[in-house]
Design a protein around this motif. Structure first.
Motif, mmCIF file in Angstrom:
data_model
loop_
_atom_site.group_PDB
_atom_site.id
_atom_site.type_symbol
_atom_site.label_atom_id
_atom_site.label_comp_id
_atom_site.label_asym_id
_atom_site.label_seq_id
_atom_site.Cartn_x
_atom_site.Cartn_y
_atom_site.Cartn_z
ATOM 1 N N SER A 2 31.581 39.609 37.653
ATOM 2 C CA SER A 2 31.464 41.200 37.675
ATOM 3 C C SER A 2 33.303 41.706 37.285
ATOM 4 O O SER A 2 33.827 41.178 38.326
ATOM 5 C CB SER A 2 30.721 41.967 39.020
ATOM 6 O OG SER A 2 31.057 41.342 39.965
ATOM 7 N N THR A 3 33.519 43.054 37.568
ATOM 8 C CA THR A 3 34.846 43.455 37.550
ATOM 9 C C THR A 3 34.159 43.566 39.112
ATOM 10 O O THR A 3 33.971 44.433 39.839
ATOM 11 C CB THR A 3 35.547 44.553 37.121
ATOM 12 O OG1 THR A 3 34.163 45.699 36.896
ATOM 13 C CG2 THR A 3 35.104 44.087 35.103
ATOM 14 N N GLN A 4 36.334 44.079 39.914
ATOM 15 C CA GLN A 4 36.089 44.501 41.082
ATOM 16 C C GLN A 4 35.480 46.110 41.330
ATOM 17 O O GLN A 4 35.749 46.655 39.932
ATOM 18 C CB GLN A 4 37.263 43.997 41.149
ATOM 19 C CG GLN A 4 37.594 43.120 41.428
ATOM 20 C CD GLN A 4 39.312 42.833 42.183
ATOM 21 O OE1 GLN A 4 39.937 43.994 42.172
ATOM 22 N NE2 GLN A 4 39.640 41.391 42.874
ATOM 23 N N GLN A 5 35.024 46.384 42.302
ATOM 24 C CA GLN A 5 34.654 47.763 42.283
ATOM 25 C C GLN A 5 35.408 48.946 42.144
ATOM 26 O O GLN A 5 36.533 48.756 42.520
ATOM 27 C CB GLN A 5 34.251 47.756 43.511
ATOM 28 C CG GLN A 5 33.217 49.179 43.679
ATOM 29 C CD GLN A 5 32.323 49.560 43.112
ATOM 30 O OE1 GLN A 5 31.600 48.719 42.866
ATOM 31 N NE2 GLN A 5 31.726 50.878 42.552
ATOM 32 N N ARG A 95 48.434 35.136 38.790
ATOM 33 C CA ARG A 95 48.370 36.487 38.907
ATOM 34 C C ARG A 95 48.911 37.521 40.504
ATOM 35 O O ARG A 95 49.718 38.672 40.018
ATOM 36 C CB ARG A 95 46.937 36.734 40.383
ATOM 37 C CG ARG A 95 46.629 36.149 41.110
ATOM 38 C CD ARG A 95 45.293 35.863 41.492
ATOM 39 N NE ARG A 95 45.221 35.725 43.252
ATOM 40 C CZ ARG A 95 44.741 33.977 43.106
ATOM 41 N NH1 ARG A 95 44.844 33.020 42.001
ATOM 42 N NH2 ARG A 95 44.622 33.753 44.327
ATOM 43 N N ILE A 109 42.687 40.602 35.724
ATOM 44 C CA ILE A 109 43.271 39.872 36.982
ATOM 45 C C ILE A 109 44.334 40.267 38.063
ATOM 46 O O ILE A 109 43.971 40.867 39.170
ATOM 47 C CB ILE A 109 43.421 38.556 37.303
ATOM 48 C CG1 ILE A 109 42.590 37.867 36.652
ATOM 49 C CG2 ILE A 109 43.415 37.700 38.821
ATOM 50 C CD1 ILE A 109 42.360 35.884 36.889
ATOM 51 N N GLY A 112 43.673 43.950 38.760
ATOM 52 C CA GLY A 112 42.256 44.178 39.623
ATOM 53 C C GLY A 112 40.874 44.635 38.187
ATOM 54 O O GLY A 112 39.747 44.966 39.647
ATOM 55 N N VAL A 114 39.609 42.150 36.817
ATOM 56 C CA VAL A 114 38.527 41.164 37.278
ATOM 57 C C VAL A 114 38.648 40.265 38.525
ATOM 58 O O VAL A 114 40.123 40.130 38.913
ATOM 59 C CB VAL A 114 38.743 40.382 35.950
ATOM 60 C CG1 VAL A 114 37.956 38.957 36.256
ATOM 61 C CG2 VAL A 114 37.971 40.451 34.391
ATOM 62 N N SER A 115 38.644 39.963 38.941
ATOM 63 C CA SER A 115 37.641 39.250 40.700
ATOM 64 C C SER A 115 38.515 37.969 40.138
ATOM 65 O O SER A 115 37.947 37.678 38.970
ATOM 66 C CB SER A 115 36.739 39.254 41.497
ATOM 67 O OG SER A 115 35.549 38.659 40.923
ATOM 68 N N VAL A 116 38.848 37.064 41.198
ATOM 69 C CA VAL A 116 39.120 35.486 41.275
ATOM 70 C C VAL A 116 38.355 34.674 40.792
ATOM 71 O O VAL A 116 37.714 34.367 40.078
ATOM 72 C CB VAL A 116 40.232 35.039 42.262
ATOM 73 C CG1 VAL A 116 40.089 33.649 42.200
ATOM 74 C CG2 VAL A 116 41.319 36.183 42.258
#
Length: 321
Positions: A2-5, A95, A109, A112, A114-116
């Motif tokens: 999931s991508t970051q909120q 990053r 990344i 923001g 995509v989270s690590v």
């Protein structure tokens, strides 16, 4: 994954305009396609071409009627998967640097999107595809492919400790020059080694051109590159490298030995490299990017010549048995 909120996936600076990812891909997976550089397929082409050269050169040496199409397809799938995995690994490690460089701060990344942890999961997914391709090859080729993983893993760190990180990239991106030969002959012989050496120098040179897009930012953040090392002498350095590439490739062709069409392919390849040098302007980022991308066409010219060296004689044997 999931991508970051709340994060978005902006278009990356050096992606071709109106690329299919930004135009047509579902928004939910777009950041991962950016992460794998599927909006910029040039890297996959440049990783694939040494594999195809090696396969075609091995076909000439084996007096085969054509380069093995199964190998060509497997290498194409593997190149896309492993280039994506390599870029994902690079972006995880870089990053913080990417956030400080204008061309790269929109990477998924760094931005923001995509989270690590999600990027690590995506890395594993792509690596498994690459492993599946590798396991379809003969045992010697499998071992040869596994031997490249260490180079791939350390490449992103090289720009922190050496002024010639392009050399490590050259080794990683040129490994396919060994893979095609290894898949056909279950060994690595002198023609494949010369092809590999030439490919390393080719990558070293074209990535030096590419690196001039970032040289000001690289100097600020403390990242090293051959663009900074060579500076105003880049044109001469690239010309010398490209000359060495042609000499090494000519040696590989002579050892096989290859025929007329391979020679014509090498001449066309060399002419394209000469054109690149004549057009190089290290202060024009757009031109540097265009010249870097044009190496796909140079590589395809060489591959066409190598392939015709098997296809034409086999066709003539059919016509005149």
């Amino acid at each position: 994954m999931s991508t970051q909120q709340g994060a978005v996936a902006p278009t990356v600076a050096d992606a071709p305009p109106d690329n299919w990812v930004d135009r047509s891909a579902p928004a939910a997976i777009r950041p991962y396609l950016h992460l794998a550089r599927l909006d910029r397929p040039i890297g996959s082409w440049l990783l694939l071409l040494p594999c195809w050269w090696s396969t075609a050169l091995a076909a000439i040496a084996a007096d085969a009627p054509y380069p093995d199409p199964t190998l060509l397809i497997l290498f194409a799938i593997g190149a896309v998967a492993m280039r994506g995995a390599g870029c994902t690994w690079n972006d995880i490690l870089d990053r913080k640097i990417d956030q400080a460089v204008a061309r790269t701060r929109a990477r998924p990344i760094a931005s923001g999107a995509v989270s690590v942890p999600a990027a690590l999961a995506f890395l594993v997914f792509q690596a498994l595809i690459g492993l599946g391709v590798l396991l379809c090859l003969p045992r010697f080729a499998i071992v040869t492919g596994i031997a490249s993983l260490g180079v791939v893993a350390v490449y992103p760190l090289m720009k922190r400790i050496t002024s010639v990180p392009q050399l490590t990239l050259g080794i990683a991106f040129s490994w396919g020059a060994l893979m095609g030969w290894a898949s056909v002959f279950d060994t690595i012989s002198d023609p494949a080694l010369l092809l590999f050496a030439g490919a390393v120098v080719w990558v070293f040179a074209y990535d030096t051109i590419y690196a001039h897009q970032d040289r000001e930012d690289d100097a600020i953040v403390g990242v090293r590159s051959t663009a900074l090392l060579f500076g105003a002498n880049t044109g001469l350095a690239v010309a010398l490298c490209y000359t060495l590439v042609v000499v090494l490739f000519a040696g590989a062709l002579l050892l096989v030995p290859a025929g007329l069409f391979s020679l014509l392919g090498l001449i066309g390849f060399a002419a394209h490299l000469r054109w690149q040098v004549s057009r190089l302007d290290i202060d024009d980022s757009a031109r540097c990017l265009a010249l870097f991308r044009s190496n796909r066409d140079a590589g395809l010219i060489l591959f066409a010549g190598l392939s015709l060296d098997t296809l034409v004689p086999s066709a003539l044997r059919l016509i005149f048995p």
